[in-house]
Design a protein around this motif. Sequence first.
Motif, PDB file in Angstrom:
ATOM      1  N   PHE A  55      60.566  48.786  41.580  1.00 37.08           N
ATOM      2  CA  PHE A  55      60.508  48.454  43.012  1.00 37.08           C
ATOM      3  C   PHE A  55      60.846  46.981  43.195  1.00 37.08           C
ATOM      4  CE2 PHE A  55      58.425  47.348  46.996  1.00 37.08           C
ATOM      5  CZ  PHE A  55      58.698  48.441  47.801  1.00 37.08           C
ATOM      6  N   GLU A  56      61.897  46.729  43.956  1.00 36.01           N
ATOM      7  CA  GLU A  56      62.329  45.355  44.226  1.00 36.01           C
ATOM      8  C   GLU A  56      62.390  45.150  45.735  1.00 36.01           C
ATOM      9  OE1 GLU A  56      63.073  42.916  42.094  1.00 36.01           O
ATOM     10  OE2 GLU A  56      62.904  44.079  40.241  1.00 36.01           O
ATOM     11  N   THR A  57      61.874  44.035  46.200  1.00 34.56           N
ATOM     12  CA  THR A  57      61.918  43.720  47.624  1.00 34.56           C
ATOM     13  C   THR A  57      63.052  42.744  47.883  1.00 34.56           C
ATOM     14  OG1 THR A  57      59.541  44.038  47.854  1.00 34.56           O
ATOM     15  CG2 THR A  57      60.624  42.729  49.558  1.00 34.56           C
ATOM     16  N   ILE A  58      63.799  43.027  48.925  1.00 33.61           N
ATOM     17  CA  ILE A  58      64.864  42.129  49.358  1.00 33.61           C
ATOM     18  C   ILE A  58      64.434  41.583  50.725  1.00 33.61           C
ATOM     19  CG2 ILE A  58      66.284  43.951  50.386  1.00 33.61           C
ATOM     20  CD1 ILE A  58      68.721  42.427  49.205  1.00 33.61           C
ATOM     21  N   THR A  59      64.373  40.267  50.847  1.00 27.10           N
ATOM     22  CA  THR A  59      63.812  39.665  52.056  1.00 27.10           C
ATOM     23  C   THR A  59      64.849  39.398  53.143  1.00 27.10           C
ATOM     24  OG1 THR A  59      63.985  37.481  51.077  1.00 27.10           O
ATOM     25  CG2 THR A  59      61.873  38.608  50.846  1.00 27.10           C
ATOM     26  N   LYS A  60      66.086  39.125  52.759  1.00 25.48           N
ATOM     27  CA  LYS A  60      67.158  38.903  53.739  1.00 25.48           C
ATOM     28  C   LYS A  60      68.143  40.052  53.573  1.00 25.48           C
ATOM     29  CE  LYS A  60      67.887  34.464  55.066  1.00 25.48           C
ATOM     30  NZ  LYS A  60      68.716  33.261  55.000  1.00 25.48           N
ATOM     31  N   PHE A  61      67.881  41.139  54.253  1.00 25.46           N
ATOM     32  CA  PHE A  61      68.673  42.359  54.064  1.00 25.46           C
ATOM     33  C   PHE A  61      70.036  42.275  54.738  1.00 25.46           C
ATOM     34  CE2 PHE A  61      70.216  46.541  55.191  1.00 25.46           C
ATOM     35  CZ  PHE A  61      70.095  47.217  53.991  1.00 25.46           C
TER      36      PHE A  61
END
Length: 172
Positions: A55-61
């Motif tokens: 699981f990876e979060t991308i903050t500026k999609f």
Amino acid sequence: MISVVIRAKNQAKALDFLLSNLKNRYESDIDEILVIDNLSTDNSEEIANKYKAKFETITKFSYGGSANFAAEIAKNDIIVIFSAHSYPVSPDFFKVIKQKFEENPNLAGTRCLHSNNDYKNYITNISAKQDPNKSGLIFSGSAFSKKVWKKIPFNEKVPTFEDKDWTKRVLN
């Protein structure tokens, strides 16, 4: 082997179904599942962990940015991208993708069929060069080569249709 990337935001129920489908039906075809999350506030991370997906979060999609991020961290050369609400149906879905890349070492990507237009273009042999919008990549279950991506990354500035833009640039 194949890396599967799932882009999602607040789609826990769909993500659960897709991950269950991938683990129960295709585990021998794929060895990596990455969930690229766009700041979900639901239990998406818990669901990814349940199926042992990274699981990876991308903050500026952005669509192109998320595809580039996925390609950068994926460990395999064949990368299949899904939206959380899409899923493979055919029992040989990943085997056919792998076979196509093995048969053609120059293959940049392959589109999986998704709608009437997709089937129509496939049956009538309308190529991605002729109609990239209906025959080019569509990131609801299409595959691309990491080797080609390293030469031609996805455009992070287009607001959407990063898959179509990439198809056109690769073909040119």
